[in-house]
Scaffold this motif. Structure first.
Motif, PDB file in Angstrom:
ATOM      1  N   MET A   1       1.246  -1.286  -0.193  1.00  0.00           N
ATOM      2  CA  MET A   1       0.022   0.125  -0.039  1.00  0.00           C
ATOM      3  C   MET A   1       0.968   0.945  -0.257  1.00  0.00           C
ATOM      4  SD  MET A   1      -2.824   1.961   2.569  1.00  0.00           S
ATOM      5  CE  MET A   1      -4.100  -0.340   2.200  1.00  0.00           C
ATOM      6  N   GLU A   2       0.524   2.473  -1.024  1.00  0.00           N
ATOM      7  CA  GLU A   2       0.978   3.950  -0.536  1.00  0.00           C
ATOM      8  C   GLU A   2       0.518   3.958  -0.004  1.00  0.00           C
ATOM      9  OE1 GLU A   2       3.763   4.346  -2.658  1.00  0.00           O
ATOM     10  OE2 GLU A   2       4.281   1.881  -3.501  1.00  0.00           O
ATOM     11  N   ILE A   3       0.810   5.110   1.318  1.00  0.00           N
ATOM     12  CA  ILE A   3       0.572   6.094   2.415  1.00  0.00           C
ATOM     13  C   ILE A   3       1.521   7.261   1.887  1.00  0.00           C
ATOM     14  CG2 ILE A   3       0.002   5.936   4.384  1.00  0.00           C
ATOM     15  CD1 ILE A   3      -0.293   3.196   4.564  1.00  0.00           C
ATOM     16  N   GLY A   4       0.919   8.756   2.376  1.00  0.00           N
ATOM     17  CA  GLY A   4       1.178   9.631   2.510  1.00  0.00           C
ATOM     18  C   GLY A   4       1.102  10.151   3.465  1.00  0.00           C
ATOM     19  N   LEU A   5       2.400  10.224   4.158  1.00  0.00           N
ATOM     20  CA  LEU A   5       2.167  10.796   5.667  1.00  0.00           C
ATOM     21  C   LEU A   5       2.630  12.549   6.275  1.00  0.00           C
ATOM     22  CD1 LEU A   5       1.916  10.148   8.891  1.00  0.00           C
ATOM     23  CD2 LEU A   5       4.326   9.943   9.101  1.00  0.00           C
ATOM     24  N   VAL A  18       4.693   2.903  12.591  1.00  0.00           N
ATOM     25  CA  VAL A  18       4.048   2.071  12.507  1.00  0.00           C
ATOM     26  C   VAL A  18       3.224   1.146  11.239  1.00  0.00           C
ATOM     27  CG1 VAL A  18       1.218   1.430  13.342  1.00  0.00           C
ATOM     28  CG2 VAL A  18       3.057   2.586  15.069  1.00  0.00           C
ATOM     29  N   LEU A  19       2.962   2.101  10.033  1.00  0.00           N
ATOM     30  CA  LEU A  19       2.696   1.707   9.314  1.00  0.00           C
ATOM     31  C   LEU A  19       4.270   1.642   8.174  1.00  0.00           C
ATOM     32  CD1 LEU A  19       1.044   5.179   8.639  1.00  0.00           C
ATOM     33  CD2 LEU A  19      -0.355   3.067   8.124  1.00  0.00           C
ATOM     34  N   THR A  20       4.854   1.695   8.733  1.00  0.00           N
ATOM     35  CA  THR A  20       6.379   0.997   7.834  1.00  0.00           C
ATOM     36  C   THR A  20       6.238  -0.115   8.053  1.00  0.00           C
ATOM     37  OG1 THR A  20       8.258   1.457   9.303  1.00  0.00           O
ATOM     38  CG2 THR A  20       7.588   3.494   7.048  1.00  0.00           C
ATOM     39  N   ALA A  21       6.039  -0.908   9.712  1.00  0.00           N
ATOM     40  CA  ALA A  21       6.803  -1.864  10.309  1.00  0.00           C
ATOM     41  C   ALA A  21       5.971  -3.159   9.823  1.00  0.00           C
ATOM     42  CB  ALA A  21       6.351  -1.563  11.473  1.00  0.00           C
ATOM     43  N   GLY A  22       4.642  -1.940   9.407  1.00  0.00           N
ATOM     44  CA  GLY A  22       3.523  -3.213   8.325  1.00  0.00           C
ATOM     45  C   GLY A  22       3.883  -3.583   6.945  1.00  0.00           C
ATOM     46  N   GLY A  23       4.761  -2.950   6.906  1.00  0.00           N
ATOM     47  CA  GLY A  23       5.056  -3.788   4.994  1.00  0.00           C
ATOM     48  C   GLY A  23       4.459  -2.314   4.346  1.00  0.00           C
ATOM     49  N   ALA A  24       3.490  -1.201   4.542  1.00  0.00           N
ATOM     50  CA  ALA A  24       3.390  -0.194   3.578  1.00  0.00           C
ATOM     51  C   ALA A  24       4.551   1.437   3.774  1.00  0.00           C
ATOM     52  CB  ALA A  24       1.990   0.800   4.251  1.00  0.00           C
ATOM     53  N   ARG A  25       4.425   1.553   2.223  1.00  0.00           N
ATOM     54  CA  ARG A  25       5.687   2.477   1.521  1.00  0.00           C
ATOM     55  C   ARG A  25       4.994   3.568   2.222  1.00  0.00           C
ATOM     56  NH1 ARG A  25       6.952   5.403  -2.571  1.00  0.00           N
ATOM     57  NH2 ARG A  25       8.800   6.135  -3.190  1.00  0.00           N
ATOM     58  N   LEU A  55       2.073  12.772  -3.623  1.00  0.00           N
ATOM     59  CA  LEU A  55       1.110  11.647  -2.444  1.00  0.00           C
ATOM     60  C   LEU A  55      -0.138  11.716  -3.773  1.00  0.00           C
ATOM     61  CD1 LEU A  55       2.206  12.785   0.723  1.00  0.00           C
ATOM     62  CD2 LEU A  55       3.748  11.363  -0.582  1.00  0.00           C
ATOM     63  N   ALA A  56      -0.221  12.501  -4.029  1.00  0.00           N
ATOM     64  CA  ALA A  56      -1.757  12.320  -5.171  1.00  0.00           C
ATOM     65  C   ALA A  56      -2.434  10.959  -6.047  1.00  0.00           C
ATOM     66  CB  ALA A  56      -1.810  13.255  -6.395  1.00  0.00           C
ATOM     67  N   GLY A  57      -1.104  10.027  -5.991  1.00  0.00           N
ATOM     68  CA  GLY A  57      -1.612   8.413  -6.605  1.00  0.00           C
ATOM     69  C   GLY A  57      -1.135   7.471  -5.357  1.00  0.00           C
ATOM     70  N   VAL A 136     -13.062   4.344   7.067  1.00  0.00           N
ATOM     71  CA  VAL A 136     -12.828   4.147   7.708  1.00  0.00           C
ATOM     72  C   VAL A 136     -12.451   2.625   7.722  1.00  0.00           C
ATOM     73  CG1 VAL A 136     -13.859   2.904  10.719  1.00  0.00           C
ATOM     74  CG2 VAL A 136     -14.653   5.096   9.734  1.00  0.00           C
ATOM     75  N   ALA A 137     -13.028   1.526   7.082  1.00  0.00           N
ATOM     76  CA  ALA A 137     -13.203   0.063   6.873  1.00  0.00           C
ATOM     77  C   ALA A 137     -11.697   0.129   6.958  1.00  0.00           C
ATOM     78  CB  ALA A 137     -13.945  -0.833   6.373  1.00  0.00           C
ATOM     79  N   PRO A 138     -10.889   0.223   5.832  1.00  0.00           N
ATOM     80  CA  PRO A 138      -9.429   0.314   5.884  1.00  0.00           C
ATOM     81  C   PRO A 138      -8.573   0.798   6.459  1.00  0.00           C
ATOM     82  CG  PRO A 138     -10.822   1.768   4.150  1.00  0.00           C
ATOM     83  CD  PRO A 138     -11.688   1.207   4.450  1.00  0.00           C
ATOM     84  N   LEU A 139      -8.675   1.683   6.921  1.00  0.00           N
ATOM     85  CA  LEU A 139      -8.117   2.195   7.837  1.00  0.00           C
ATOM     86  C   LEU A 139      -7.949   1.267   9.311  1.00  0.00           C
ATOM     87  CD1 LEU A 139      -9.339   6.287   7.735  1.00  0.00           C
ATOM     88  CD2 LEU A 139      -7.088   5.212   7.249  1.00  0.00           C
ATOM     89  N   GLU A 140      -8.953   1.297   9.666  1.00  0.00           N
ATOM     90  CA  GLU A 140      -9.210  -0.511  11.242  1.00  0.00           C
ATOM     91  C   GLU A 140      -8.617  -1.500  10.411  1.00  0.00           C
ATOM     92  OE1 GLU A 140     -12.713  -2.885  13.437  1.00  0.00           O
ATOM     93  OE2 GLU A 140     -13.278  -2.061  11.449  1.00  0.00           O
TER      94      GLU A 140
END
Length: 276
Positions: A1-5, A18-25, A55-57, A136-140
């Motif tokens: 998953m591609e995430i912007g912070l 937390v996000l990178t530890a879960g494998g998200a870029r 980050l738009a994508g 909410v569901a995908p964030l959960e």
């Protein structure tokens, strides 16, 4: 998953880790950020990008910024045409949460409230979520099983922010009240006596353990804006904002101590000096 912070401050960087530890870029925008932010981002394993357009994508953008900047950050993201899931995880009023949802017309917006310290160990921090299920569901799922435990609240954008601010009002006002009490006692030469009394009668409070005031002093630059948001939320709810406005003024006297080493006596002295 591609995430912007947006943006890796002390809390944001911990969320990013937390996000990178879960494998998200997980990417962060380096333009306009200083060396301290860069160090936090590198330590969290974040990927540097030059600007918001990069980050738009992303599938998800997470906003963790000072409360006063939350609406402007959302407005800047909206200008990129972002159409994914946007999590506003800032300490803002329900009205501002609703405003952000309106600004990001192409995105699906979730309202978030982080309660607890930067999430580094399980059982310390919660992420309350409210808003449409599509957000909410995908964030959960994204935060499930991480040190930042997701808790879903039924209802619209604004409910998570309301819970966060209601908790923060009590929690952070205790530090303001403790500091005011210790400053008053010191002013009249009974500081030692108050420390002894409070440690005996109220040992597990900021009054009885005043060393915690130093930590509050380092974060007061952020808490000042948070008090303004809580005051606005109270006014919107028909409650008096006066107590929160007073706490905002108190924390404002400590804004120069951001992220530095400061002793409690220095913070107490700042309360009895005239503000600049």
């Amino acid at each position: 998953m591609e995430i912007g912070l947006l943006h890796p401050g002390a809390m944001g960087a911990a969320v990013g880790a937390v996000l990178t530890a879960g494998g998200a870029r997980t990417s962060w925008v380096s333009t306009g950020r200083g060396p301290a932010t860069r160090r936090r981002a590198e330590d969290a394993g974040l990927t540097e990008v030059p600007d918001l357009a990069a980050l738009a994508g992303c599938e998800v953008i997470v906003s963790v910024c000072p409360p006063a900047a939350a609406v402007d950050v959302a407005r800047s993201v909206a200008a990129t045409g972002f159409a994914g899931v946007y999590l506003d995880a800032n300490a803002i009023s329900p009205r501002h949460a609703e405003e952000i949802a309106g600004l990001l017309g192409r995105a699906t917006v979730a309202d978030g409230g982080i309660v607890g310290p930067p999430p580094r160990a399980a059982g310390t921090s919660r992420l309350y979520l409210s808003g449409p299920a599509a957000a909410v569901a995908p964030l959960e799922r994204l935060f499930a099983g991480t040190p930042l435990r997701p808790v879903v609240l039924a209802g619209p954008v604004g409910r998570a922010s309301a819970l966060k601010l209601a908790f923060a009002a009590y929690n952070k006002l205790t530090y303001a009240l403790a500091a005011q009490s210790h400053a008053l006692a010191e002013r009249h030469g009974v500081g030692g006596e108050l420390r002894e009394l409070a440690a005996d009668v109220l040992p597990d409070t900021p009054l009885g353990a005043p060393e915690g005031i130093a930590s509050a002093g380092r974060r007061a630059w952020r808490w000042e804006g948070e008090m303004a948001e809580i005051a606005a939320a109270c006014a919107d709810s028909g409650l008096s904002p006066a107590l929160l406005a007073a706490a905002q003024e108190l924390f404002g006297r400590w804004r120069d101590h951001r992220d530095g080493d400061v002793a409690v006596p220095e913070l107490l002295q700042a309360l009895v000096s005239r503000p600049e």
